[in-house]
Design a protein around this motif. Structure first.
Motif, short mmCIF file in Angstrom:
data_model
loop_
_atom_site.label_atom_id
_atom_site.label_comp_id
_atom_site.label_asym_id
_atom_site.label_seq_id
_atom_site.Cartn_x
_atom_site.Cartn_y
_atom_site.Cartn_z
N VAL A 222 0.83 -1.21 0.00
CA VAL A 222 0.00 0.00 0.00
C VAL A 222 0.87 1.27 0.00
CG1 VAL A 222 -2.00 -1.15 1.03
CG2 VAL A 222 -0.39 0.06 2.52
N GLY A 223 2.07 1.19 0.56
CA GLY A 223 2.99 2.33 0.47
C GLY A 223 3.37 2.60 -0.98
N HIS A 224 3.66 1.52 -1.70
CA HIS A 224 3.98 1.64 -3.12
C HIS A 224 2.80 2.26 -3.87
CE1 HIS A 224 4.62 0.52 -7.29
NE2 HIS A 224 5.89 0.28 -7.01
N PHE A 228 2.76 5.69 -6.01
CA PHE A 228 2.41 5.58 -7.43
C PHE A 228 1.29 6.56 -7.78
CE2 PHE A 228 1.04 3.74 -11.36
CZ PHE A 228 2.16 3.10 -11.87
N GLU A 229 0.25 6.59 -6.95
CA GLU A 229 -0.89 7.48 -7.20
C GLU A 229 -0.47 8.95 -7.04
OE1 GLU A 229 -3.68 6.50 -8.32
OE2 GLU A 229 -3.80 4.38 -7.85
N ALA A 230 0.40 9.21 -6.05
CA ALA A 230 0.79 10.60 -5.77
C ALA A 230 1.75 11.16 -6.81
CB ALA A 230 1.41 10.69 -4.37
N ALA A 262 -8.65 11.26 -11.65
CA ALA A 262 -8.80 10.05 -10.81
C ALA A 262 -7.68 9.96 -9.80
CB ALA A 262 -8.83 8.82 -11.70
N ASP A 263 -6.43 10.17 -10.24
CA ASP A 263 -5.33 9.94 -9.33
C ASP A 263 -5.11 11.08 -8.34
OD1 ASP A 263 -5.08 7.46 -10.27
OD2 ASP A 263 -3.30 7.81 -11.50
N LEU A 299 12.45 3.05 -8.14
CA LEU A 299 12.40 2.20 -9.34
C LEU A 299 12.00 3.01 -10.57
CD1 LEU A 299 10.86 -1.05 -7.81
CD2 LEU A 299 13.22 -0.70 -8.55
N GLU A 300 11.07 3.96 -10.37
CA GLU A 300 10.66 4.81 -11.49
C GLU A 300 11.83 5.69 -11.95
OE1 GLU A 300 8.33 4.84 -13.62
OE2 GLU A 300 8.76 6.76 -14.57
#
Ligand code: FE2
Ligand code: FE2
Length: 314
Positions: A222-224, A228-230, A262-263, A299-300
């Motif tokens: 959930v941290g990932h 990701f969303e932020a 959405a994000d 990673l991104e």
């Protein structure tokens, strides 16, 4: 169903041969390279999503393959944890400290590059790499859902309801991306571009599956998700603008436009109603929530650095 990749070394070769023939002897070879290891793990993980045409679904839990998977994922997790600098100290609750970390992230941005200067060829290459995840968008964190206490479980289900189209298959985010790929004349088969994926892209996908498939790593999962969303809403706007600049079809721009709003909602849901209540209910998960969030950014930025250097744009 996904398409079996081409081997990239002795271990992926042994695994793919075993999957195709359906009888698994001891797999004694070591990975020949980090690519070989990452591709082997990716191939094993796909057995837990849609599987492969012509491969026996029972092999998902074949003990010898589970053993290989465990070795590879232990190694991946060890490397990810070694990179992580540890969580920040904070007093004002998780969400404020989390958004401060996102704000401070100054990694290179592929979306900015696409917005301003990418060629059509470079943008297509990026979409092909992104397709590994976007064609099964949200599936890894969906595996975390039953592993959460009530409050974050309810909030994650709400977020996933959007990702999975709110009851409308044609609005499923993975489907929107597939439509975009098809409009560009690209292959929208899951894993259709795995053979082109650099090790950084394989590891990004593997990390999400590692976190999603292991209950003990629910905090990291959930941290990932939160990170990701932020880091999605504004970059998606830039992607949409860049794809418009390049004259790409509406279908692919629509996938990115959908994520602008959405994000912006999902990042709030993920940080305040998923991560924060998970930490409150299960304080042991706190470190892993930060570990997952930081790993997402790291990673991104590795993918961005790799591609921008290869395109001579760093
Ligand atoms: Fe999405
Ligand atoms: Fe989202």
């Amino acid at each position: 169903m996904a398409v079996l990749p081409k081997p990239r070394g002795p271990l992926s070769e042994a695994l793919i041969a075993a999957l195709v023939c359906g009888s698994v002897e001891a797999i004694a070879v070591r990975p020949g390279s980090s690519e070989d290891a990452a591709l082997t793990l990716w191939t094993l993980y796909e057995m837990s999503y849609r599987g492969y045409d012509g491969v026996d679904d029972r092999l998902e839990f074949e003990p010898e393959l589970v053993r290989v998977r465990r070795e590879l994922e232990d190694d991946l997790e060890r490397r990810l944890r070694e990179r992580w600098p540890g969580r920040p100290s904070y007093d004002d609750g998780f969400a404020a400290a989390f958004f401060a970390m996102i704000e401070a992230d100054d990694g290179p941005s592929l979306a900015r590059f696409v917005q301003r200067e990418a060629t059509a060829e470079q943008a297509i290459e990026l979409l092909q790499h992104r397709s590994l995840y976007h064609l099964k968008e949200s599936d890894p964190v969906a595996l975390t859902l039953p592993r959460l206490p009530a409050a974050p479980r309810a909030a994650l289900a709400e977020l996933q309801y959007d990702e999975y189209g709110g009851g409308r298959p044609e609005r499923l985010h993975a489907h929107l991306f597939a439509e975009g790929m098809a409009a560009l004349g690209l292959d929208a088969t899951e894993g259709g571009y795995v053979d082109e994926a650099p090790v950084e892209v394989l590891e990004q996908n593997n990390a999400m599956s590692l976190f999603g498939l292991n209950r003990r790593l629910r905090g990291a999962s959930v941290g990932h998700l939160a990170a990701f969303e932020a880091t999605s809403s504004l970059p998606c706007r830039k992607m949409a603008q860049g794809l418009e600049r390049l004259g790409f079809p509406q279908e692919i721009r629509e996938y990115y436009e959908e994520h602008v709003e959405a994000d912006a909602v999902h990042e709030q849901l993920a940080a305040r109603l998923i991560c924060e209540p998970l930490i409150a209910a299960e304080p042991d998960t706190e470190d892993d929530v930060w570990f997952g969030a930081w790993t997402c950014l790291d990673l991104e930025s590795r993918i961005a650095r790799h591609l921008l250097e290869r395109w001579d744009a760093a």
